[in-house]
Design an enzyme around this catalytic site. Structure first.
Site, PDB file in Angstrom:
ATOM      1  N   HIS A  62       0.822  -1.199   0.000  1.00 22.55           N
ATOM      2  CA  HIS A  62       0.000   0.000   0.000  1.00 22.55           C
ATOM      3  C   HIS A  62       0.865   1.261   0.000  1.00 22.55           C
ATOM      4  CE1 HIS A  62      -3.711  -2.313   1.645  1.00 22.55           C
ATOM      5  NE2 HIS A  62      -3.696  -2.272   0.329  1.00 22.55           N
ATOM      6  N   CYS A 117       3.392 -12.005   2.222  1.00 23.69           N
ATOM      7  CA  CYS A 117       4.483 -12.005   3.202  1.00 23.69           C
ATOM      8  C   CYS A 117       4.485 -13.343   3.950  1.00 23.69           C
ATOM      9  CB  CYS A 117       4.302 -10.858   4.194  1.00 23.69           C
ATOM     10  SG  CYS A 117       5.556 -10.901   5.493  1.00 23.69           S
ATOM     11  N   HIS A 145      -9.942  -5.096   5.370  1.00 22.96           N
ATOM     12  CA  HIS A 145      -8.530  -5.024   4.978  1.00 22.96           C
ATOM     13  C   HIS A 145      -8.191  -6.282   4.168  1.00 22.96           C
ATOM     14  CE1 HIS A 145      -4.145  -5.066   5.215  1.00 22.96           C
ATOM     15  NE2 HIS A 145      -4.242  -3.760   5.407  1.00 22.96           N
ATOM     16  N   GLU A 147      -5.693  -8.175   4.019  1.00 24.26           N
ATOM     17  CA  GLU A 147      -5.109  -9.292   4.786  1.00 24.26           C
ATOM     18  C   GLU A 147      -6.200 -10.082   5.505  1.00 24.26           C
ATOM     19  OE1 GLU A 147      -1.845  -8.349   7.496  1.00 24.26           O
ATOM     20  OE2 GLU A 147      -2.304 -10.172   8.627  1.00 24.26           O
ATOM     21  N   THR A 186      -1.516  -9.066  11.095  1.00 27.15           N
ATOM     22  CA  THR A 186      -0.107  -8.848  11.455  1.00 27.15           C
ATOM     23  C   THR A 186       0.235  -7.388  11.737  1.00 27.15           C
ATOM     24  OG1 THR A 186       0.423  -8.608   9.120  1.00 27.15           O
ATOM     25  CG2 THR A 186       0.738 -10.798  10.088  1.00 27.15           C
TER      26      THR A 186
HETATM   27  S1  SF4 Z   1       4.400  -5.388   7.792  1.00 26.09           S
HETATM   28 FE1  SF4 Z   1       4.943  -7.378   8.681  1.00 26.09          FE
HETATM   29  S2  SF4 Z   1       3.439  -8.825   7.836  1.00 26.09           S
HETATM   30 FE2  SF4 Z   1       3.337  -6.950   6.579  1.00 26.09          FE
HETATM   31  S3  SF4 Z   1       4.761  -7.344   4.880  1.00 26.09           S
HETATM   32 FE3  SF4 Z   1       5.952  -6.333   6.491  1.00 26.09          FE
HETATM   33  S4  SF4 Z   1       6.870  -8.011   7.704  1.00 26.09           S
HETATM   34 FE4  SF4 Z   1       5.201  -8.866   6.481  1.00 26.09          FE
END
Ligand code: SF4
Length: 329
Positions: A62, A117, A145, A147, A186
């Site tokens: 983002h 990720c 969201h 995720e 996360t």
């Molecule tokens: S913020 Fe944390 S979960 Fe999100 S891409 Fe980065 S390391 Fe991965």
């Protein structure tokens, strides 16, 4: 971007510029995390391997600056696999996707690469395991969201209940005949999530906790760094996108720690009035914002004020993630 952090520009030297002085506290860690680094590298390597265009489902991370740079190199961003032409590879964003998405790409014969990720994938696998063990999942996250949509899409519908606030814990209905487990997005606020988990434990003392904290190291470290500088700041600027969960949380953390917080996407967003009458400014960047933007913002602040800068490092980050095997050299 992992440690070492590039040093911020040195304070202006030489005779006074006549501009009013400003102390600039720069938080570290800030900016790119290992998951974002990996996701961007996946798109860049895919462009080298397959040639343009390469399609990406949803913004790879983002951040408009990152997305625009990749567009200029030949990436095409879409919201659905249905928008990907036949015979063109598609990449799934760092936020993760419901299982139905790669299944649809496979059914169409599309080559796909997963930039989810690995720390999000870890939560996906935990969700599958809890369901396999017969548990219902309480999922702490923000509705809508990507995720959260991706994690809900790892298990059959009706097996997960979303919890956004402490109040939700009292209000939810859960199956009386199943054990419960909780998991989380996360990129949440560490403090808010701890309060929600306390409420879950108070109402459901037998709930099964994740083996490891789901909030990722990058989110915790960036929040910790802002907590360290914010009490000394009149205002903390957070470079990030309004769509970026971890960046939004950094603004909240700054405000709760006693400063004002302001999100900006680029240096041009800075209103010089914000800096009028302040003595100390804080600066950080969300996990999807590159250091280039931090340097751009510092340069703009120096145009406005005589800056004395200090970087405060609260953690070192050495984590890196492997690329998908199709792209490993
Ligand atoms: S913020 Fe944390 S979960 Fe999100 S891409 Fe980065 S390391 Fe991965």
């Amino acid at each position: 971007m992992n440690a070492p952090f590039p040093s911020p520009n040195p304070p202006a030297s030489g005779p006074s510029s006549g501009k009013p002085p400003l102390r600039l506290l720069i938080a570290a860690p800030r900016g790119f995390c290992a998951g974002v680094d990996r996701a961007i590298e996946i798109v860049e390597r895919a462009l080298e391997l397959y040639g343009a265009p390469v399609y990406v489902r949803h913004e790879i991370v983002h951040n408009k600056f990152v997305v625009d740079n990749l567009k200029a190199k030949g990436a095409v961003f879409v919201e659905s696999v249905d928008q990907v032409p036949d015979g063109v590879p598609v990449i799934f964003s760092a936020h993760g996707v419901p299982k139905a998405v790669p299944a649809k790409a496979t059914a169409r014969g599309l080559e796909w690469l997963d930039a989810t990720c690995p720390l999000v994938s870890k939560v996906h696998r935990q969700a599958e395991r809890q369901i396999a063990d017969g548990r219902h999942i309480l999922f702490i996250g923000h509705a809508g969201h990507p995720e959260v949509i991706g994690t809900f899409g790892q298990v059959p519908e009706g097996n997960m209940t979303l919890i956004e606030t402490v109040e939700d814990v009292a209000a939810i209905d859960v199956p009386a005949d199943r054990e419960l487990a909780y998991l989380s997005q996360t990129t949440l606020s560490v403090d808010d999530t701890a309060a929600i988990i306390d409420a879950i434990l108070a109402r459901f003392p037998a709930v099964v906790a994740p083996k490891q904290e789901d909030i990722c190291y990058a989110t915790s470290n960036r929040q910790g760094a802002v907590k360290q500088i914010a009490p000394d700041c009149d205002l903390v600027l957070v470079i990030g996108s309004p769509k970026s969960s971890n960046s939004l949380r950094l603004v909240e953390v700054a405000e709760r720690a006693g400063s004002r917080g302001q999100m900006i996407q680029r240096a041009t967003d800075i209103d010089p009035q914000w800096l009028a009458d302040i003595a100390t400014l804080g600066l950080t960047a969300g996990a999807s914002a590159p250091e280039e933007l931090v340097n751009e913002v510092i340069a703009r602040i120096k145009e406005l004020r005589e800056v004395e800068s200090e970087e405060r490092v609260t953690a070192e980050e050495k984590i890196t993630f492997k690329l998908p095997r199709q792209l490993a050299r």
